[in-house]
Design a protein around this motif. Structure first.
Motif, PDB file in Angstrom:
ATOM      1  N   ARG A  87      27.147  19.626  28.962  1.00 12.68           N
ATOM      2  CA  ARG A  87      25.335  19.612  28.914  1.00 12.68           C
ATOM      3  C   ARG A  87      25.200  20.593  27.834  1.00 12.68           C
ATOM      4  N   ARG A  88      23.995  19.874  27.018  1.00 14.67           N
ATOM      5  CA  ARG A  88      23.437  20.888  25.818  1.00 14.67           C
ATOM      6  C   ARG A  88      22.284  21.715  26.603  1.00 14.67           C
ATOM      7  N   ARG A  89      22.405  22.826  25.970  1.00 19.93           N
ATOM      8  CA  ARG A  89      21.207  23.697  26.484  1.00 19.93           C
ATOM      9  C   ARG A  89      20.711  24.498  25.169  1.00 19.93           C
ATOM     10  N   GLY A  90      19.607  25.359  25.413  1.00 21.75           N
ATOM     11  CA  GLY A  90      18.838  26.072  24.313  1.00 21.75           C
ATOM     12  C   GLY A  90      18.780  25.620  23.089  1.00 21.75           C
ATOM     13  N   LEU A 145      20.179  22.044  22.386  1.00 20.76           N
ATOM     14  CA  LEU A 145      19.281  20.903  22.825  1.00 20.76           C
ATOM     15  C   LEU A 145      17.946  20.947  22.204  1.00 20.76           C
TER      16      LEU A 145
END
Length: 188
Positions: free
Chosen positions: A3-6, A9
């Protein structure tokens, strides 16, 4: 898939928006198409940007840079203002008239901060010039500060062609410099 974040993303989203804009143009760009390109849901976009116009402005800044972060500092007021106007004109050329006109049509959907940014840029340019002694004061009304950028926006809005350098020069030499220096100056 991880999962990509911050920031990772956001970069993926802005890259997807830019690629979609370049491929299909502003009129055909949708939040759904950008989300699909980024392999995410449109709600992920709406958490960061309220609408298409805000997303496109963010993608534009991501890919072409923000003038706020890189205000020209050439050592002369004239060249600094020409630098600001040239960046605006170059952005128009990169984005094309359809994107610019689409953004202008959706201007009410944008945060007013978008328009205040150029006032800050021009204030910085004028303050530097006053500190160098090029102009008598940096205490210039906001309408004078933004005259060249607003007049350039006017040129962009009513044309579908790149703005020639002669127009940029005239905006600086014939309009702006006389307003801030009190000395008429003719270009050419």
């Amino acid at each position: 898939m991880e999962r990509r974040r911050g920031a990772e993303l956001e970069t993926v989203l802005l890259d997807a928006a830019w690629d979609e804009l370049m491929e299909v143009g502003y009129a055909q760009l949708t939040m759904e198409s950008v989300a699909a390109r980024a392999h995410t849901g449109k709600q992920v976009l709406y958490r960061r940007w309220r609408n298409r116009a805000e997303l496109v402005v963010a993608a534009m800044r991501h890919h072409t840079g923000s003038i706020v972060d890189n205000v020209p500092d050439t050592g002369t007021l004239r060249d600094d203002v020409l630098g600001v106007l040239q960046r605006m004109a170059d952005r128009f050329t990169t984005l094309g008239p359809d994107t610019i006109h689409g953004l202008m049509a959706e201007a009410p959907d944008l945060d007013p901060e978008v328009y205040r940014r150029m006032t800050g840029v021009m204030r910085t340019v004028v303050e530097r010039a006053a500190a160098r002694g090029e102009i008598p004061t940096a205490d210039v009304p906001a309408q004078v500060l933004t005259a060249p950028t607003n007049l350039l926006r006017h040129e962009i809005f009513f044309t579908h062609e790149p703005v020639p350098s002669s127009i940029l020069t005239s905006l600086v030499d014939d309009v702006f410099l006389p307003l801030v220096s009190g000395t008429p100056r003719r270009s050419g």
